[in-house]
Design a protein around this motif. Structure first.
Motif, PDB file in Angstrom:
ATOM      1  N   LYS A  76       4.454  -2.874   9.236  1.00  0.00           N
ATOM      2  CA  LYS A  76       3.174  -2.678   9.922  1.00  0.00           C
ATOM      3  C   LYS A  76       2.122  -2.069   9.005  1.00  0.00           C
ATOM      4  CE  LYS A  76       5.333  -2.205  14.461  1.00  0.00           C
ATOM      5  NZ  LYS A  76       5.494  -1.373  15.670  1.00  0.00           N
ATOM      6  N   GLN A  77       2.366  -2.120   7.697  1.00  0.00           N
ATOM      7  CA  GLN A  77       1.382  -1.622   6.743  1.00  0.00           C
ATOM      8  C   GLN A  77       0.165  -2.541   6.707  1.00  0.00           C
ATOM      9  OE1 GLN A  77       2.800  -0.779   2.783  1.00  0.00           O
ATOM     10  NE2 GLN A  77       4.786  -0.007   3.487  1.00  0.00           N
ATOM     11  N   PRO A  78      -0.976  -2.014   6.278  1.00  0.00           N
ATOM     12  CA  PRO A  78      -2.136  -2.890   6.083  1.00  0.00           C
ATOM     13  C   PRO A  78      -1.818  -3.975   5.056  1.00  0.00           C
ATOM     14  CG  PRO A  78      -2.775  -0.573   5.970  1.00  0.00           C
ATOM     15  CD  PRO A  78      -1.279  -0.602   5.961  1.00  0.00           C
ATOM     16  N   SER A  79      -2.295  -5.176   5.295  1.00  0.00           N
ATOM     17  CA  SER A  79      -2.050  -6.264   4.347  1.00  0.00           C
ATOM     18  C   SER A  79      -2.818  -6.033   3.058  1.00  0.00           C
ATOM     19  CB  SER A  79      -2.452  -7.604   4.964  1.00  0.00           C
ATOM     20  OG  SER A  79      -3.847  -7.613   5.251  1.00  0.00           O
ATOM     21  N   VAL A  80      -2.282  -6.578   1.968  1.00  0.00           N
ATOM     22  CA  VAL A  80      -2.898  -6.464   0.645  1.00  0.00           C
ATOM     23  C   VAL A  80      -2.976  -7.864   0.060  1.00  0.00           C
ATOM     24  CG1 VAL A  80      -2.844  -5.237  -1.555  1.00  0.00           C
ATOM     25  CG2 VAL A  80      -1.677  -4.261   0.421  1.00  0.00           C
ATOM     26  N   GLU A  81      -4.077  -8.171  -0.641  1.00  0.00           N
ATOM     27  CA  GLU A  81      -4.220  -9.519  -1.184  1.00  0.00           C
ATOM     28  C   GLU A  81      -4.672  -9.487  -2.631  1.00  0.00           C
ATOM     29  OE1 GLU A  81      -8.260 -11.465   0.060  1.00  0.00           O
ATOM     30  OE2 GLU A  81      -7.326 -10.581   1.847  1.00  0.00           O
ATOM     31  N   THR A  82      -4.500 -10.620  -3.298  1.00  0.00           N
ATOM     32  CA  THR A  82      -4.907 -10.765  -4.691  1.00  0.00           C
ATOM     33  C   THR A  82      -5.299 -12.214  -4.935  1.00  0.00           C
ATOM     34  OG1 THR A  82      -4.242 -10.394  -6.995  1.00  0.00           O
ATOM     35  CG2 THR A  82      -2.599 -11.348  -5.559  1.00  0.00           C
ATOM     36  N   THR A  83      -6.011 -12.449  -6.033  1.00  0.00           N
ATOM     37  CA  THR A  83      -6.437 -13.790  -6.407  1.00  0.00           C
ATOM     38  C   THR A  83      -6.016 -14.057  -7.841  1.00  0.00           C
ATOM     39  OG1 THR A  83      -8.334 -13.688  -4.925  1.00  0.00           O
ATOM     40  CG2 THR A  83      -8.382 -15.370  -6.646  1.00  0.00           C
ATOM     41  N   LYS A 131       0.820  -1.202   0.000  1.00  0.00           N
ATOM     42  CA  LYS A 131       0.000   0.000   0.000  1.00  0.00           C
ATOM     43  C   LYS A 131       0.856   1.255   0.000  1.00  0.00           C
ATOM     44  CE  LYS A 131      -4.118   1.843   2.296  1.00  0.00           C
ATOM     45  NZ  LYS A 131      -4.953   1.691   1.098  1.00  0.00           N
ATOM     46  N   TYR A 132       2.019   1.182   0.668  1.00  0.00           N
ATOM     47  CA  TYR A 132       2.900   2.340   0.762  1.00  0.00           C
ATOM     48  C   TYR A 132       4.316   1.959   0.328  1.00  0.00           C
ATOM     49  CZ  TYR A 132      -0.956   3.746   3.806  1.00  0.00           C
ATOM     50  OH  TYR A 132      -2.192   4.022   4.318  1.00  0.00           O
ATOM     51  N   GLN A 133       5.093   2.969   0.019  1.00  0.00           N
ATOM     52  CA  GLN A 133       6.505   2.763  -0.272  1.00  0.00           C
ATOM     53  C   GLN A 133       7.255   2.440   1.014  1.00  0.00           C
ATOM     54  OE1 GLN A 133       6.912   6.666  -2.200  1.00  0.00           O
ATOM     55  NE2 GLN A 133       7.715   5.603  -4.023  1.00  0.00           N
ATOM     56  N   ILE A 134       8.404   1.796   0.871  1.00  0.00           N
ATOM     57  CA  ILE A 134       9.267   1.531   2.016  1.00  0.00           C
ATOM     58  C   ILE A 134      10.442   2.504   1.980  1.00  0.00           C
ATOM     59  CG2 ILE A 134       8.612  -0.905   2.173  1.00  0.00           C
ATOM     60  CD1 ILE A 134      11.235  -1.581   0.771  1.00  0.00           C
ATOM     61  N   THR A 135      11.172   2.582   3.091  1.00  0.00           N
ATOM     62  CA  THR A 135      12.278   3.528   3.222  1.00  0.00           C
ATOM     63  C   THR A 135      13.595   2.848   2.877  1.00  0.00           C
ATOM     64  OG1 THR A 135      11.063   4.642   4.989  1.00  0.00           O
ATOM     65  CG2 THR A 135      13.401   5.174   4.758  1.00  0.00           C
ATOM     66  N   LEU A 136      14.389   3.479   2.014  1.00  0.00           N
ATOM     67  CA  LEU A 136      15.701   2.946   1.676  1.00  0.00           C
ATOM     68  C   LEU A 136      16.637   3.108   2.862  1.00  0.00           C
ATOM     69  CD1 LEU A 136      16.199   4.267  -1.983  1.00  0.00           C
ATOM     70  CD2 LEU A 136      15.185   2.112  -1.222  1.00  0.00           C
ATOM     71  N   GLY A 137      17.583   2.183   2.988  1.00  0.00           N
ATOM     72  CA  GLY A 137      18.593   2.265   4.037  1.00  0.00           C
ATOM     73  C   GLY A 137      18.112   1.819   5.396  1.00  0.00           C
ATOM     74  N   GLU A 138      16.907   1.248   5.494  1.00  0.00           N
ATOM     75  CA  GLU A 138      16.387   0.744   6.763  1.00  0.00           C
ATOM     76  C   GLU A 138      15.946  -0.707   6.599  1.00  0.00           C
ATOM     77  OE1 GLU A 138      13.281   3.171   8.317  1.00  0.00           O
ATOM     78  OE2 GLU A 138      14.520   4.996   8.424  1.00  0.00           O
ATOM     79  N   TRP A 139      15.906  -1.438   7.719  1.00  0.00           N
ATOM     80  CA  TRP A 139      15.510  -2.836   7.705  1.00  0.00           C
ATOM     81  C   TRP A 139      13.990  -2.957   7.622  1.00  0.00           C
ATOM     82  CZ3 TRP A 139      18.973  -6.385   6.719  1.00  0.00           C
ATOM     83  CH2 TRP A 139      20.310  -6.160   7.062  1.00  0.00           C
ATOM     84  N   HIS A 140      13.533  -3.912   6.803  1.00  0.00           N
ATOM     85  CA  HIS A 140      12.106  -4.162   6.632  1.00  0.00           C
ATOM     86  C   HIS A 140      11.850  -5.665   6.690  1.00  0.00           C
ATOM     87  CE1 HIS A 140      11.381   0.004   5.385  1.00  0.00           C
ATOM     88  NE2 HIS A 140      12.514  -0.092   4.702  1.00  0.00           N
ATOM     89  N   LYS A 141      10.653  -6.008   7.135  1.00  0.00           N
ATOM     90  CA  LYS A 141      10.249  -7.415   7.189  1.00  0.00           C
ATOM     91  C   LYS A 141       9.008  -7.585   6.322  1.00  0.00           C
ATOM     92  CE  LYS A 141      10.870  -9.715  10.894  1.00  0.00           C
ATOM     93  NZ  LYS A 141      10.807 -10.266  12.279  1.00  0.00           N
ATOM     94  N   VAL A 142       9.104  -8.507   5.351  1.00  0.00           N
ATOM     95  CA  VAL A 142       8.013  -8.773   4.422  1.00  0.00           C
ATOM     96  C   VAL A 142       7.619 -10.242   4.538  1.00  0.00           C
ATOM     97  CG1 VAL A 142       7.367  -8.932   1.982  1.00  0.00           C
ATOM     98  CG2 VAL A 142       8.646  -6.955   2.803  1.00  0.00           C
ATOM     99  N   ARG A 143       6.311 -10.482   4.539  1.00  0.00           N
ATOM    100  CA  ARG A 143       5.805 -11.856   4.621  1.00  0.00           C
ATOM    101  C   ARG A 143       4.788 -12.088   3.515  1.00  0.00           C
ATOM    102  NH1 ARG A 143       1.430 -14.083   8.193  1.00  0.00           N
ATOM    103  NH2 ARG A 143       1.500 -16.327   7.868  1.00  0.00           N
ATOM    104  N   ILE A 144       4.885 -13.255   2.874  1.00  0.00           N
ATOM    105  CA  ILE A 144       3.942 -13.679   1.842  1.00  0.00           C
ATOM    106  C   ILE A 144       3.213 -14.911   2.355  1.00  0.00           C
ATOM    107  CG2 ILE A 144       3.647 -14.450  -0.531  1.00  0.00           C
ATOM    108  CD1 ILE A 144       4.742 -11.644  -0.320  1.00  0.00           C
TER     109      ILE A 144
END
Length: 816
Positions: free
Chosen positions: A527-534, A501-514
């Motif tokens: 901590k962004q809202p989750s997004v889904e697709t089919t 939903k939003y861009q992430i910040t360069l130079g910082e640690w991020h955690k992404v889950r699929i």
């Protein structure tokens, strides 16, 4: 007469009709019969073969002849090629040269006919021109004349010549226009280059453009056996590497080496059915690959880059290939109808620097300096600029438009891969990647993937796993595009993409889950809202047999065209979890390139040599090995049980310290046993040794001195009381010294002379502490090691030995 009950003969005749050059009367046509005969039975006694007999398959056998002989049309008798007289016939009877011409795969050069045989003597071969009995079939000059309009269509099947092409490309050059662009270019004849083919070029390692080719003379003496070695540097995954055969329209026998979807394929037909051999691995694009091919009769095997052999077999009973056409390299040349026989019609794109067939190494230059008869569109390979970039430690040279750089293997970095790197948290620079075993069927129905990363660029491919090497079919990918996180996947009915939903910040640690189940996928980013697709369509399963790539890929040609970015990730990755399992990022990698260390506290090894640093964003925790404790993963002193319990050291620094003379050993230990080996040192100097141990309660120093054994016994102190004691043992030439707990020194010169042959001693170079393997211990006066602990060992006052051996056996942590 042959036993009719034992042998059942049957003959297969393949009739190929060649019109004679004059073609005036039907009865004057010369019908060349290609012949092979097979029979049921067995070779040996009772075989109908005059000279040689070969087993075919399925109970079938075939006759053959020795060198300088050819098989007659009856299928089992032989005629001598270089003789004008058939044995066992009258001297006036000439060789029937039709025997040679009828014989499948036989070749006969006009120079092989006896000089006494004139054309008037050739009544046995009516209406046959000289060119019909040469090993090269039709005249090469006739076959490879300047490109006509018809030849142009054959040669440049992938090039559009629609519309006027007006460039003056010189004699033998060809003006072409690409389908993809209107620009006109010249394909120059071999030996010429430049925009208008005005420049002389010397070709040592040819580069092919996909519409290029070289031609060499037809193969000779290769109808049964071909052994080929080739070095190539492909720039595309498809193309004809080598093609030759019987006719220029692909009718009859042929042999072809191809690149097809990244794999090397060998296809061959002996006249009764095609055989296909395909490498299991794909070629490495823009890198030198080595191909080895071996064919004998029906059977063939293929090897790519020293990997496993791929094997195959042609069909039918025929086992020989007739070679009359030139050997075309890099493209099909003037061969037509190749789409009917081959899955690839375009030429090879890339460089070739070595070609060897049947022990002959080819010179790519134009005759007379080289061996090529003709060529079109050939350039000199600039990839050889890598010779000026000597990559070290297995690094691969990669060429760009103007320069060459090293692609370094895991654990090395620097311009020439000269810097050894102890990788902790991997960093990717845009030309990097790590490669793992693909998910295969582990992700058929569901996929749970979590990654912790720090990006330094807004775009880049982070994870990719596909189904095919051409980028089509099932895939899953995680990537950044303009600082947004996207996950894409295809179950076989169309790609589906979900974007953060939003861009992430360069130079910082991020955690992404699929999280994907069937057709549905959900993307979680920090901590962004989750997004889904089919996913569209009805398919619900995801099959990923290819390798999984992290941080980038070797070649974007293998990446699905649905992926929006065509660049690799730049940044760091510190954690990867798939299917609930933490993936050891470096330990499980099958390979990789240009991976360096990320700036992170773990790089400084805060957990010591005996602990694993687990990164947690900008911080870390220590995971200690068994027997270690506290934050820095230190451990208590090692404890020995007496039986097959020891530490062993043979690292370079320890071995160097053991070579000194004099040598001093300071040891702190405690023991509950009155007998046992404490130390055994073998310095590798002619079997010399030093040992310290307990013998009936006494502390004893033993060492070899030439042909003597020096023994020093210290019996003034009780040392097997389970209390800590410090000892000092010195060997200085032939003198020994022992000190216990800073007490008086004991120097003794008790000498045992080996009058009989000296008993063998353990000859494994290095230092044993606490004991030895049982088989080695039996070669000493000791039968066990000590029962106790060793806390400290210092060699020659300046080398403090870390008590974690190169090989530990049954060692525990001391209680106190």
């Amino acid at each position: 007469m042959l036993d009719s009950n034992k042998l059942v003969f049957w003959t297969i005749l393949v009739l190929t009709y060649f019109q004679n050059s004059q073609g005036t009367h039907e009865q004057d046509e010369f019908n060349r019969i290609q012949f092979e005969a097979a029979f049921q039975g067995e070779c040996g006694h009772g075989s109908p073969c005059e000279q040689l007999c070969y087993e075919l398959h399925d109970g079938m056998y075939e006759c053959d002849c020795r060198q300088d002989f050819v098989l007659r049309e009856d299928g089992y008798s032989c005629a001598e090629i270089n003789s004008t007289v058939v044995p066992s016939t009258s001297p006036q009877t000439k060789v029937n040269y039709s025997d040679v011409l009828y014989q499948k795969d036989a070749v006969l050069d006009i120079s092989e006919i006896d000089e006494n045989v004139t054309l008037a003597d050739s009544n046995d071969i009516p209406n046959v021109e000289i060119s019909d009995i040469t090993s090269q079939g039709p005249s090469l000059e006739q076959k490879l004349t300047e490109v006509s309009s018809d030849d142009e269509k054959r040669t440049t099947a992938s090039i559009s010549t629609t519309g006027p092409c007006i460039l003056d490309c010189g004699l033998g050059g060809l003006c072409v226009r690409s389908n993809a662009r209107a620009k006109q270019t010249c394909l120059c004849p071999l030996g010429r280059g430049g925009d208008f083919c005005k420049e002389d070029i010397d070709v040592r390692s040819p580069r092919f453009q996909g519409s290029s080719w070289l031609a060499f003379s037809a193969l000779r003496g290769a109808y049964k056996h071909v052994q080929l070695a080739l070095e190539l540097r492909p720039e595309a995954y498809d193309g004809v590497i080598l093609l030759t055969g019987e006719r220029d329209d692909m009718v009859g026998d042929f042999m072809a080496l191809l690149l097809h979807q990244g794999r090397v394929e060998f296809r061959f037909d002996c006249g009764s059915g095609e055989g296909v051999v395909r490498s299991e691995e794909t070629v490495l694009l823009n890198q030198w690959n080595h191909v080895t091919l071996f064919r004998h009769r029906w059977d063939a095997w293929l090897q790519l880059n020293g990997e496993r052999h791929a094997q195959g077999r042609s069909k039918g009973l025929f086992s020989r290939i007739t070679f009359r056409e030139p050997v075309f390299i890099g493209g099909p040349g003037n061969t037509t109808n190749i789409a009917e026989k081959l899955p690839v019609v375009s030429g090879f794109k890339g460089c070739i620097r070595h070609l060897e067939i049947n022990d002959h190494i080819y010179n790519f230059g134009l005759e007379p300096k080289g061996e090529a008869i003709k060529g079109l569109g050939i350039e000199e390979c600039t990839a050889d600029r890598c010779s000026r970039v000597p990559c070290q430690h297995g690094g691969k040279c990669l060429t760009g438009p103007e320069s060459a750089v090293c692609l370094c293997p895991l654990g090395f970095s620097g311009d020439l891969c000269e810097i050894r790197v102890d990788l902790q948290v991997p960093a990717f620079n845009g030309s990097s990647h790590l490669r793992y075993k693909g998910l295969g069927e582990e992700a058929l129905t569901w996929l749970d993937l979590e990654i912790t990363f720090k990006p330094n660029a807004p775009d880049g491919l982070l994870i990719y796993n596909g189904h095919r090497t051409d980028g089509y079919g099932d895939f899953m990918a995680l990537y950044l595009v303009e600082e947004y996180v996207e996950f894409a996947f295809d179950l076989g009915t169309g790609a589906s993409v979900v974007t953060s939903k939003y861009q992430i910040t360069l130079g910082e640690w991020h955690k992404v889950r699929i999280s994907r189940t069937g057709r549905q996928a959900i993307l979680f980013v920090d901590k962004q809202p989750s997004v889904e697709t089919t996913s569209p369509g009805a398919f619900t399963q995801l099959s990923l047999p290819q390798n999984l790539f992290l941080g980038g890929v070797v070649n974007f040609g293998a990446v699905s065209p649905h992926i929006k970015v065509r660049s690799s990730f730049i940044g760091c990755v510190q954690a990867l979890r798939i299917g609930g399992r933490q993936i050891p990022i470096l330990a499980e990698a099958l390979g990789g390139a240009n991976v360096n260390n990320c700036p992170h506290p773990c790089v400084a090894k805060p957990c010591g040599e005996d602990g694993e640093c687990i990164p947690e964003m900008d911080y870390f925790t220590c995971r200690c090995k068994p027997g270690h404790r506290n934050q820095a993963c230190s451990r208590g002193p090692p404890s020995f049980s007496g039986i097959d319990s020891y530490l062993y050291f043979n690292d370079a620094r320890t071995l160097d310290s053991l070579m000194a003379d004099p040598i001093t050993l300071n040891v702190r230990f405690k023991s509950t046993s009155s007998d046992g080996l404490l130390l055994w040192l073998n310095n590798g100097l002619g079997g010399g040794f030093i040992s310290v141990g307990l013998e009936k309660g006494d502390l004893v120093l033993r060492f070899s001195n030439r042909n003597e054994e020096v023994v020093v016994v210290h019996n003034n102190t009780y040392v097997h009381d389970n209390l800590w004691h410090r000892i000092k043992a010195v060997r200085d030439g032939g003198t020994g010294l022992l000190i216990v707990d800073n007490g008086p020194a004991v120097t003794h010169q008790a000498v045992a002379v080996w009058r009989r042959p000296r008993p063998p001693s353990p000859d494994e170079e290095g230092l044993f502490v606490g004991g030895m393997p049982h088989t080695l211990l039996l070669r000493t006066i000791y039968r066990t090691g000590i029962k106790g602990c060793v806390a400290d060992i210092v060699i020659n006052a300046d080398y403090h030995l870390r008590l974690v051996g190169d090989r530990d056996r049954n060692v525990r942590e001391c209680d106190s």
